[in-house]
Design a protein around this motif. Sequence first.
Motif, short mmCIF file in Angstrom:
data_model
loop_
_atom_site.label_atom_id
_atom_site.label_comp_id
_atom_site.label_asym_id
_atom_site.label_seq_id
_atom_site.Cartn_x
_atom_site.Cartn_y
_atom_site.Cartn_z
N ARG A 140 0.87 -1.19 0.00
CA ARG A 140 0.00 0.00 0.00
C ARG A 140 0.90 1.24 0.00
N VAL A 141 0.63 2.09 -1.00
CA VAL A 141 1.44 3.32 -1.12
C VAL A 141 0.48 4.49 -1.31
N VAL A 142 0.56 5.46 -0.39
CA VAL A 142 -0.27 6.65 -0.54
C VAL A 142 0.42 7.59 -1.54
N HIS A 143 -0.33 8.55 -2.06
CA HIS A 143 0.22 9.42 -3.12
C HIS A 143 1.40 10.24 -2.61
N ALA A 144 1.40 10.62 -1.35
CA ALA A 144 2.46 11.47 -0.79
C ALA A 144 3.81 10.75 -0.83
N TYR A 145 3.81 9.42 -0.76
CA TYR A 145 5.06 8.66 -0.73
C TYR A 145 5.35 7.97 -2.07
N ARG A 146 4.68 8.37 -3.12
CA ARG A 146 4.87 7.67 -4.40
C ARG A 146 6.28 7.88 -4.93
N GLU A 147 6.72 9.14 -4.93
CA GLU A 147 8.03 9.42 -5.53
C GLU A 147 9.14 8.71 -4.77
N HIS A 162 0.25 -1.63 -18.34
CA HIS A 162 1.68 -1.32 -18.38
C HIS A 162 1.91 0.15 -18.78
N GLU A 163 1.05 0.96 -18.36
CA GLU A 163 1.19 2.41 -18.56
C GLU A 163 1.45 3.05 -17.21
N PRO A 164 2.12 4.20 -17.18
CA PRO A 164 2.32 4.88 -15.88
C PRO A 164 0.97 5.13 -15.20
N SER A 165 0.96 4.84 -13.94
CA SER A 165 -0.29 4.97 -13.21
C SER A 165 -0.66 6.42 -13.03
N PRO A 166 -1.84 6.84 -13.29
CA PRO A 166 -2.28 8.22 -13.05
C PRO A 166 -2.30 8.51 -11.56
N VAL A 167 -2.52 9.79 -11.26
CA VAL A 167 -2.51 10.23 -9.86
C VAL A 167 -3.77 9.67 -9.17
N GLN A 168 -3.51 9.06 -7.96
CA GLN A 168 -4.62 8.52 -7.15
C GLN A 168 -4.34 8.76 -5.68
N ASP A 169 -5.31 8.52 -4.89
CA ASP A 169 -5.10 8.70 -3.43
C ASP A 169 -4.09 7.67 -2.91
N GLU A 170 -4.15 6.49 -3.39
CA GLU A 170 -3.22 5.45 -2.96
C GLU A 170 -3.07 4.43 -4.09
N TYR A 171 -1.95 3.63 -3.93
CA TYR A 171 -1.62 2.66 -4.97
C TYR A 171 -1.32 1.32 -4.28
N ALA A 172 -1.31 0.27 -5.12
CA ALA A 172 -1.00 -1.07 -4.60
C ALA A 172 -0.10 -1.79 -5.60
N PRO A 173 1.17 -1.27 -5.73
CA PRO A 173 2.07 -1.91 -6.67
C PRO A 173 2.61 -3.22 -6.11
N VAL A 174 2.83 -4.22 -7.00
CA VAL A 174 3.37 -5.54 -6.62
C VAL A 174 4.86 -5.41 -6.45
N ILE A 175 5.37 -5.72 -5.27
CA ILE A 175 6.80 -5.63 -5.03
C ILE A 175 7.44 -7.02 -4.93
N TYR A 176 6.67 -8.05 -4.51
CA TYR A 176 7.18 -9.41 -4.44
C TYR A 176 6.22 -10.29 -5.23
N SER A 177 6.78 -11.24 -6.01
CA SER A 177 5.92 -12.14 -6.79
C SER A 177 6.63 -13.46 -6.96
N GLN A 178 5.80 -14.49 -7.08
CA GLN A 178 6.32 -15.82 -7.38
C GLN A 178 6.81 -15.84 -8.81
N GLU A 179 7.73 -16.70 -9.12
CA GLU A 179 8.34 -16.73 -10.45
C GLU A 179 7.29 -16.92 -11.52
N THR A 180 6.22 -17.69 -11.20
CA THR A 180 5.19 -17.99 -12.21
C THR A 180 4.38 -16.76 -12.58
N VAL A 181 4.36 -15.73 -11.71
CA VAL A 181 3.56 -14.51 -12.00
C VAL A 181 4.47 -13.28 -11.91
#
Length: 998
Positions: A140-147, A162-181
Amino acid sequence: MGLGGGVGEAAAVSAAEEAGKEDGEGPGRGWRGKVRLSRVVAVVWVLGAAAFWAAQHCGFRRAAISKAEEGLVSMCEERARMLQDQFAVSVNHVHALAILVATFHYEKHPPALDQVTFAEYTARTSFERPLLSGVAYAQRVVHAYRESFERQQGWIIKTMRHEPSPVQDEYAPVIYSQETVSYIEGLDMMSGEEDRENILRSRASGKAVLTRPFRLMSDHLGVVLTFPVYLDDLTADAKEEDRVAATAGYLGGAFDVESLVENLLRQLAGNQELVVNVYDVTNNSNPLLMYGSEVPLGNPSPSHICMLDFGDPFRKHHMICRYRNKPHVPWSAITTPSGGFVICMLVGYIIYAAWSRYDNVKEDCRKMEELKKRAEAADVAKSQFLATVSHEIRTPMNGVLGMLDMLLDTDLKPTQRDYAQTAQFCGKALISLINEVLDRAKIEAGKLDLESVPFDLRSILDDIISLFSSKSREKGIELAVYVSERVPEILLGDPGRFRQIITNLVGNSIKFTERGHIFVQVHLADHSNLATEAKVEPVANGMNGHKNETTAVATSVSRNTLSGFEAADSRNNWENFKLLLSYEKNEMPYESVSDKVTLVVSVEDTGIGIPLDAQGKVFTPFMQADSSTSRTYGGTGIGLSISKCLVEIMGGQINFVSRPHVGSTFTFTAVLQRCDKSAVSDNEPVMLHPLPSSFKGLSALLVDRRPVRATVTKYHLQRLGITSEVVATIELALGALSGRNGHSLASTKLPCMLLIESDSWSSKMDVSLRSRLLEMKQNGQTPVLPKIILLVAAESDKLKGNYAVDSVITKPLKASTLAACLFQALGITQTQPSHEKRDSSGSLRGLLLGKNILVVDDNKVNLRVAAGTLKKFGAKVECVKSGKDALALLQIPYKFDLCLMDIQMPEMDGFEATRHIRAMEAKANEQADASNNSHSETDCTTRAGKWHLPVLAMTADVIQATHEECTKCGMDGYVTKPFEEKQLFQAVQKFLDPGMPS
């Protein structure tokens, strides 16, 4: 047959034929109606059986379908439960990864977890999550800590495209993933609409949430599972705001639903039978298929729906199970109803056969009822015929015997007296035969009733012995009777019928016995070894050692019986008799809870016996063992039949043992009642002959080598109060009297008499015996010489002259004759008891002397006989011929003391005349009571029964003239014609004897 008879017969035949035709038409129509009815019933029955088959078949089908549905429900519920369990296990593994991320990424500084470690760990633990195609963690990443986040990660947050995410209140980028995904690393999970909704629902609820089903890369249907990761441990009741604030990220994975269901169904039995579909029914109007095929089955089959709980509170799922093929109808649904149908048809056939049989039986019963009515009518006619014949025969016989009796009272020459006595004997024999035939008729008609009066059994047996004593002396055979001490002195029953049974048996024995003995025994059934089921000991070589009846003669070997001759029943020997005597002496006095006494009476003889082929018909009426028997011995063959019937009426049974040329033993039982002597009132006619008491205290010595015969003699001496001892020879008797040679008497009192059996006596013994007795007296061994009394079976006068003895007693023994001989031999003065004085003074002449008696009979001869008989005893007799004439003479106050009235008379019979007499007496007594109301109560009581004339029925009809019929109309008793002095005395004694209470 005359002309009239022939015409009448022809008319009867034609009428019978017409009646047969009419009857034939009626049954014909009835038969056709029955056939039509049976057809209709058969059709209805078959239709009913078919309906039963259909109903049973439908019932079996419903039961089979219901059972299939129950099985479907059970299997569907089982699969749903297992599916939920498997899904829960996968969710638990995702939950464990969430805890792993929270622990090593957020609680460690610097974080101990990176992409390489996460990928390697999830790859190595993928076996724990076989249904998840891959897992990933989005922070979970809020907009204030995106940069700062993007600088830290070295890449920018992109959308699902696969486009840059537009501005939002918060984001949920994947930081850890299994090799299959790994292709989703850096993508913002909140850029997708459905993923955003899942993330928001999961962090708000704290539970795993699911997406709608979609196609995975494996082309399987699946869902995405999202689970929140919190920075802090929250309580179960934490608020939504607290959960949102504590959210650190989101762990998700692609869940392969099809693989899950396939693996599950593969593990369970019956997979080929079921079709399983799993749906997402969050939107009921548009359910989403998660597993299965939406192609409809060819045949409709029952289905079952099970709800599934995957832990997502916002989405709903269910499972639908149905059979792949329509359930088959079991063979039992066909065979069992078919069996029931066959059974119904068989039952119908049985009912039809039973119905037909019932009709036949009903017709047979109708015929039998008709035959029964005819038989009953014939029986009534026979009884009436016998009654009429009895009356018609006995009426002239009454005149014949009465006139002969009156003739014998006149002065006749010896030849004339012999002729008259012969005619009288033949007439009495004819009356006896008539009585036997009428007894048999009364038994068959069920009209024979037994009396219940007190009587002395021993006195009856003494009378029977007296009846046959002359014949036994003529033949030189032993005739004896023995009654057990345990048999009560007074019994309650029918003495006449009991006497008749024993008289018949003893009479037959006398008739068919030429040597040996006739022995009558009476014991109690509870203590006797004699039973009606008697037996004969088998003989090894024919009968009694002979091969046929012709050579089967009695041997000369002496037996331990009464006379020494062999008896038919092997148990009637001295050993068993001695054992029975020991029972009588050693046992306690007989006391029974019941008043009933069962006697066993045995009549044993050593006569010619009964042939083996004739023993089965002994009790058949009018049947004899041999056609020549009636010519040789006389008789009609009805006595045993009557005896058997009388025994059965008395509640007993009769049987016999017979061996040709050896003898016969008849045994019967009779159930009587106990009667105390003190309970017998004076006015009851008890057949009792008390014995003198003058011999009590005396003792006797008996010389007899036969123990059975000696026991009989001791029995008669004991009845007189004489104690006795038995020795086998005269030498032993002399030794016992003198006390030498070791012999002594058991009693200290010396015997006053010496009784010697004739077979122990010789012609040379009288002088030597006298001399030895005198020698013993002189030596002081015997103070008083005992009287020598000889017991013989021949004429006593001749024997007494031949032998020097004090007295000779002729057998058969009975107490009264034995007492008379002992009175004479011992010189004892005989004292007459008071009851004998009363009996002598109360003889028939003493009763009738001077009495006025009215005789009513329509037969002149009977009137003459009755009048002559009564006048012979001193009575004043007046005769009338009808009931009306009797009523004219019987006016109150009576001048008659007694009335003898015939029953069958013209105009007015004896019953009606007696009813008029009693009505007249009742009216007179009422008037007397009314006129004496002023007197005391005692006077009224004495006058209440003042007028009562004794009326006795006088009839020859012994079937109808019963005691009940006579008393019903008011008679006081009855006498049968012809008169017998004893019967007439008993009938009038209680009315004319002042010493007898009326």
